[in-house]
Design an enzyme around this catalytic site. Structure first.
Site, mmCIF file in Angstrom:
data_model
loop_
_atom_site.group_PDB
_atom_site.id
_atom_site.type_symbol
_atom_site.label_atom_id
_atom_site.label_comp_id
_atom_site.label_asym_id
_atom_site.label_seq_id
_atom_site.Cartn_x
_atom_site.Cartn_y
_atom_site.Cartn_z
ATOM 1 N N SER A 22 0.968 -1.231 0.284
ATOM 2 C CA SER A 22 -0.034 0.038 0.265
ATOM 3 C C SER A 22 0.874 0.783 -0.220
ATOM 4 C CB SER A 22 -1.088 -0.538 1.599
ATOM 5 O OG SER A 22 0.120 0.318 2.949
ATOM 6 N N ASN A 109 -1.640 -2.550 13.435
ATOM 7 C CA ASN A 109 -2.860 -2.060 13.492
ATOM 8 C C ASN A 109 -3.236 -0.529 14.025
ATOM 9 O OD1 ASN A 109 -3.085 -4.519 12.238
ATOM 10 N ND2 ASN A 109 -3.880 -6.357 13.455
ATOM 11 N N THR A 154 -40.182 26.693 -8.301
ATOM 12 C CA THR A 154 -39.589 25.106 -7.502
ATOM 13 C C THR A 154 -40.449 24.425 -9.287
ATOM 14 O OG1 THR A 154 -42.389 25.268 -8.151
ATOM 15 C CG2 THR A 154 -41.045 25.911 -5.301
ATOM 16 N N HIS A 155 -40.410 23.244 -9.129
ATOM 17 C CA HIS A 155 -40.643 22.367 -10.377
ATOM 18 C C HIS A 155 -39.733 23.228 -11.984
ATOM 19 C CE1 HIS A 155 -43.084 20.094 -8.514
ATOM 20 N NE2 HIS A 155 -43.578 21.500 -7.859
ATOM 21 N N SER A 276 -14.682 26.117 -26.933
ATOM 22 C CA SER A 276 -14.526 25.137 -26.960
ATOM 23 C C SER A 276 -13.419 25.287 -28.792
ATOM 24 C CB SER A 276 -16.445 24.969 -28.841
ATOM 25 O OG SER A 276 -16.357 24.446 -29.505
ATOM 26 N N LYS A 282 -18.524 29.449 -28.323
ATOM 27 C CA LYS A 282 -19.375 29.304 -26.398
ATOM 28 C C LYS A 282 -18.185 29.659 -25.800
ATOM 29 C CE LYS A 282 -20.837 26.077 -26.168
ATOM 30 N NZ LYS A 282 -21.176 24.375 -26.290
ATOM 31 N N ASN A 284 -17.847 27.753 -22.058
ATOM 32 C CA ASN A 284 -18.442 26.803 -21.382
ATOM 33 C C ASN A 284 -18.599 27.004 -19.755
ATOM 34 O OD1 ASN A 284 -19.384 25.902 -23.413
ATOM 35 N ND2 ASN A 284 -17.847 24.633 -24.240
ATOM 36 N N GLU A 289 -19.116 21.970 -13.896
ATOM 37 C CA GLU A 289 -20.133 21.233 -14.872
ATOM 38 C C GLU A 289 -19.347 19.732 -13.439
ATOM 39 O OE1 GLU A 289 -22.101 21.711 -18.891
ATOM 40 O OE2 GLU A 289 -19.736 21.257 -18.052
ATOM 41 N N TYR A 316 -8.826 -6.575 12.981
ATOM 42 C CA TYR A 316 -8.704 -5.965 12.011
ATOM 43 C C TYR A 316 -8.610 -7.413 10.536
ATOM 44 C CZ TYR A 316 -5.274 -3.771 8.051
ATOM 45 O OH TYR A 316 -4.799 -3.706 6.937
ATOM 46 N N GLN A 321 -7.917 -2.142 4.232
ATOM 47 C CA GLN A 321 -6.223 -0.667 3.687
ATOM 48 C C GLN A 321 -7.002 -0.014 2.345
ATOM 49 O OE1 GLN A 321 -2.344 -2.275 3.339
ATOM 50 N NE2 GLN A 321 -2.843 -3.135 1.338
ATOM 51 N N LYS A 324 -7.986 3.481 2.042
ATOM 52 C CA LYS A 324 -6.877 4.769 2.452
ATOM 53 C C LYS A 324 -7.676 6.072 0.817
ATOM 54 C CE LYS A 324 -4.491 2.145 4.814
ATOM 55 N NZ LYS A 324 -5.179 2.215 5.285
#
Ligand code: ARG
Length: 460
Positions: A22, A109, A154-155, A276, A282, A284, A289, A316, A321, A324
């Site tokens: 690891s 451990n 709303t919606h 773009s 464009k 963006n 995103e 353990y 492991q 992480k």
């Protein structure tokens, strides 16, 4: 050769070694591993489990190793099984037999359990600082926009008028809850597993209160089996990270829509948007995103942890492991997203005229029209029905509630008078919503003051 070679007659198969190892990722915890080892060595010396001089020698050399790694003078040995083995071997390489005494009354451990708690504590501190910065920016934006009227949705349909300040303060509440979730989980995490050793503690007369104090833990954990096998804190904190990402993905989604030509509520700064390769027109909203996308990834990290821990027998198991990489990935991405989103928000231009125009066109004062009739004595449901008919009439005749003549109003109900125009005025509709939590400028100002106090108290 591995540190555990004594029991074995054969060299480790290289595939087992690669699979088992690891170090390629847990090297990220070298600072916490050394910090934990220093506290352990101090305790061993203080309790007379090893000689005082040996304890000091170990501590000095651990500090040297830390500096050497930090300054790039010492490279991680990818053949070492993990960061714990690496540091210990390096120590022994440097100071011989004395180095071999460090692992008395300890196991990897409890060592890894300490490292991970220290690591998460450090990361959470940074994430909270970023959240505070974000709240400060939102707060400043709110103070600049108490009177900026926009449609509330709303919606995703224009619903009722709010202000941009009111909108920002909604996110302040979310990020404030995120901080509180992180602090709450950190409080529960801040218990010392060191001294649990492999699973059954030790026969040495160690002082677990001392290591707790040295490492900034409240107290030692009260059960050694739990000490080495508990990863609740990783799950709780990653759940809090996932929630932060969920909040950021919501504001990101709104910014993506708002920066489109269909909405045109905001203009992103050139430094925080991309073009773009083919379409010259464009601009963006890539950052938002990506944040939206990365939220899925952090949810995945949470799911990985939950699934990894499911049905694991005490204490353990090597499965653990796997904790992480999920934790590192989640913390890294949350930090990265906050770090980029904060200046992006700070530099965004809010197109207030467009927000107001959208508010004017959406019949978002229809509720206020109905409330007007209620105030004149009609039951709400009847007022609602009449207003609905008026809205339908407006849509058919390309009018709004503001442009409808009083004669037209009177055709729907004789209760309408000239003061209807005042009642459906957007500004009035916002300013009258003075109830706690509402969008009225003074109400939002009070909220902002409360948050300023909250931030000041956090720093005092
Ligand atoms: N690299 C291990 C981990 O991350 C450290 C603990 C190893 N303990 C053991 N009994 N094999 O979980």
């Amino acid at each position: 050769m591995a540190l555990w070679e004594g029991r074995f007659k054969k060299e480790l198969d290289s595939r087992t070694n690669d699979f088992n190892s690891s170090i390629s990722f847990d090297k990220a915890m070298y600072k916490q591993d050394i910090t934990g080892s220093i506290a352990h060595a101090m305790m061993l010396g203080k309790c007379g489990i090893i000689e005082k001089e040996e304890s000091e020698k170990i501590i000095d050399e651990l500090r040297n190793i830390f500096n050497d790694i930090k300054n790039g003078k010492l490279e991680f040995d990818m053949q070492a099984e993990d960061i714990h083995m690496f540091i210990e071997s390096e120590l022994t390489k440097r100071i011989g037999d004395t180095g071999k005494r460090l692992h008395t009354a300890r196991s990897r451990n409890d060592q890894v359990a300490v490292d991970l708690r220290l690591y998460m504590r450090d990361e959470v501190k940074e994430i909270i600082e970023l959240l505070e910065q974000l709240i400060e920016i939102l707060l400043r934006k709110a103070t600049e926009n108490y009177e900026t009227i926009m449609p509330g949705y709303t919606h995703l349909q224009r619903a009722q008028p709010i202000t941009l300040a009111h909108y920002f303060m909604a996110y302040v509440e979310m990020f404030k809850r995120d901080i509180s979730r992180l602090e709450d989980a950190t409080r529960r995490m801040n218990i010392n597993p060191l001294g649990s050793c492999a699973l059954a503690a030790t026969t040495y007369d160690t002082d677990r209160y001392l290591t707790s104090k040295l490492l900034g833990f409240y107290e030692p954990c009260l059960n050694s089996l739990d000490g080495v096998s508990d990863r609740d804190y990783a799950i709780e904190l990653t759940s809090a990270f996932a929630t932060i990402m969920m909040h950021m993905s919501r504001i990101s989604e709104e910014f993506i829509m708002w920066s489109s030509h269909e909405f045109k509520f905001i203009e992103l700064d050139d430094a925080f948007s991309t073009g773009s390769s083919i379409m010259p027109q464009k601009k963006n909203p890539d950052i938002t995103e990506l944040i939206r996308g990365k939220s899925g990834r952090v949810y995945g990290d949470l799911m990985a942890l939950l699934t990894m821990m499911k049905s694991l027998p005490l204490a353990y198991d090597k499965d653990m492991q796997e904790d992480k990489e999920a934790i590192f990935d989640a913390t890294k991405n949350v930090k990265m997203c906050l770090f980029t989103f904060i200046p992006m928000l700070d530099t965004t231009t809010f197109l207030k005229e467009n927000m107001l125009n959208a508010a004017k066109k959406g019949f978002i004062n229809a509720t206020d029209c109905a409330d007007y009739l209620v105030k004149k004595g009609l039951p709400f449901r009847s007022a609602y029905k009449i207003t609905g008919t008026i809205v339908g009439y407006c849509i058919d005749n390309d009018k709004t509630l503001d442009t409808l003549s009083i004669e037209e109003y009177k055709d729907f109900s004789s209760l309408f008078e000239e003061d209807i125009y005042q009642a459906i005025d957007l500004k009035k509709a916002v300013c009258d919503r003075t109830v706690v939590g509402g969008p009225a400028p003074d109400t939002v100002k009070n909220h902002v003051e409360k948050i300023k106090e909250y931030l000041e108290n956090r720093h005092s």
